[in-house]
Design a protein around this motif. Sequence first.
Motif, PDB file in Angstrom:
ATOM      1  N   PHE A  84     -37.339  14.074   6.483  1.00 54.81           N
ATOM      2  CA  PHE A  84     -36.092  14.035   7.255  1.00 54.81           C
ATOM      3  C   PHE A  84     -34.922  14.383   6.363  1.00 54.81           C
ATOM      4  N   SER A  85     -34.122  15.316   6.862  1.00 51.76           N
ATOM      5  CA  SER A  85     -32.960  15.756   6.104  1.00 51.76           C
ATOM      6  C   SER A  85     -32.014  16.464   7.075  1.00 51.76           C
ATOM      7  N   SER A 128     -34.397  17.727  10.996  1.00 49.71           N
ATOM      8  CA  SER A 128     -33.128  17.039  11.243  1.00 49.71           C
ATOM      9  C   SER A 128     -33.154  16.564  12.685  1.00 49.71           C
ATOM     10  N   ILE A 129     -32.452  15.481  12.989  1.00 55.18           N
ATOM     11  CA  ILE A 129     -32.391  15.083  14.398  1.00 55.18           C
ATOM     12  C   ILE A 129     -31.052  15.455  15.019  1.00 55.18           C
ATOM     13  N   GLY A 130     -30.218  16.162  14.282  1.00 55.40           N
ATOM     14  CA  GLY A 130     -28.951  16.589  14.853  1.00 55.40           C
ATOM     15  C   GLY A 130     -27.972  16.963  13.763  1.00 55.40           C
ATOM     16  N   TYR A 132     -25.403  16.158  12.082  1.00 57.13           N
ATOM     17  CA  TYR A 132     -24.534  15.122  11.527  1.00 57.13           C
ATOM     18  C   TYR A 132     -25.306  14.480  10.383  1.00 57.13           C
ATOM     19  N   LEU A 134     -26.642  11.227   8.436  1.00 55.55           N
ATOM     20  CA  LEU A 134     -26.930   9.788   8.515  1.00 55.55           C
ATOM     21  C   LEU A 134     -27.120   9.254   7.094  1.00 55.55           C
TER      22      LEU A 134
HETATM   23  N1  ADE Z   1     -30.872  12.226   7.025  1.00 54.41           N
HETATM   24  C1  ADE Z   1     -29.532  12.201   7.028  1.00 54.41           C
HETATM   25  N2  ADE Z   1     -29.046  12.807   8.104  1.00 54.41           N
HETATM   26  C2  ADE Z   1     -30.105  13.234   8.846  1.00 54.41           C
HETATM   27  C3  ADE Z   1     -30.249  13.920  10.072  1.00 54.41           C
HETATM   28  N3  ADE Z   1     -29.200  14.313  10.800  1.00 54.41           N
HETATM   29  N4  ADE Z   1     -31.496  14.180  10.499  1.00 54.41           N
HETATM   30  C4  ADE Z   1     -32.571  13.801   9.780  1.00 54.41           C
HETATM   31  N5  ADE Z   1     -32.493  13.155   8.626  1.00 54.41           N
HETATM   32  C5  ADE Z   1     -31.276  12.861   8.142  1.00 54.41           C
END
Ligand code: ADE
Length: 214
Positions: A84-85, A128-130, A132, A134
């Motif tokens: 996840f990134s 990534s889930i979007g 932005y 996290l």
């Molecule tokens: N780590 C930090 N931001 C993330 C995001 N938007 N999606 C997945 N992992 C993350």
Amino acid sequence: MKFNIITIFPEIFDSYFNESIIKRAQDKKKIKINIHNLRDYTKDKHRSVDDKPYGGGPGMVMMVEPIYKAIKKIKKGKAKVILFSPKGKTFDQKMANRYSKLDNLIMVCGRYEGVDERVKKFVDEEVSIGDYVLTGGEIPAMIVVDAVTRLIPGVIAIESLKEESFSLEKELKHAKYEYPQYTRPENFNNLKVPKVLLSGNHKKIKQWRLDKRI
Ligand code: ADE
């Protein structure tokens, strides 16, 4: 299907995965979720998972070695490994469908300011889930488990219906968004439930729902 999550905050998952549909899916043995504490793959007495960045700069970077060791230990047989990134490919319903057909999905939750670039050599996909940023990959991991689990046959009611004999359900299943739903009362502050839904005419109701879905 097995979900293997590598994280430095294993407790974060306890509450979400022990409620509702995700809990039932585990009880019914439709899915198995294993949470792995990344610190179990460290070798120093402080159980360090991060260090200062080469070249200087603020913050800490997650080290490659514990992540490599964790993946190596967990990856037995066929498995997909994702990291996840915020830089990854944006997770969508198509990816959820693709993942729901896997036997084993290994998820690496990044934290801090980043992850040593060499980790990417040991993962199949960055997700990534979007758009932005996290503080880490734990919430993304919950989102992926949730979205994928509900697509596994037998987990939610609509999935267990015989598609062939329920053409509406089939169409609705493939619809991106569902039709509007109402429950009691029929009239709330003069906001009324559409008459067709009260008509008892199932053919008309099905047609209305098809017309209304987005
Ligand atoms: N780590 C930090 N931001 C993330 C995001 N938007 N999606 C997945 N992992 C993350």
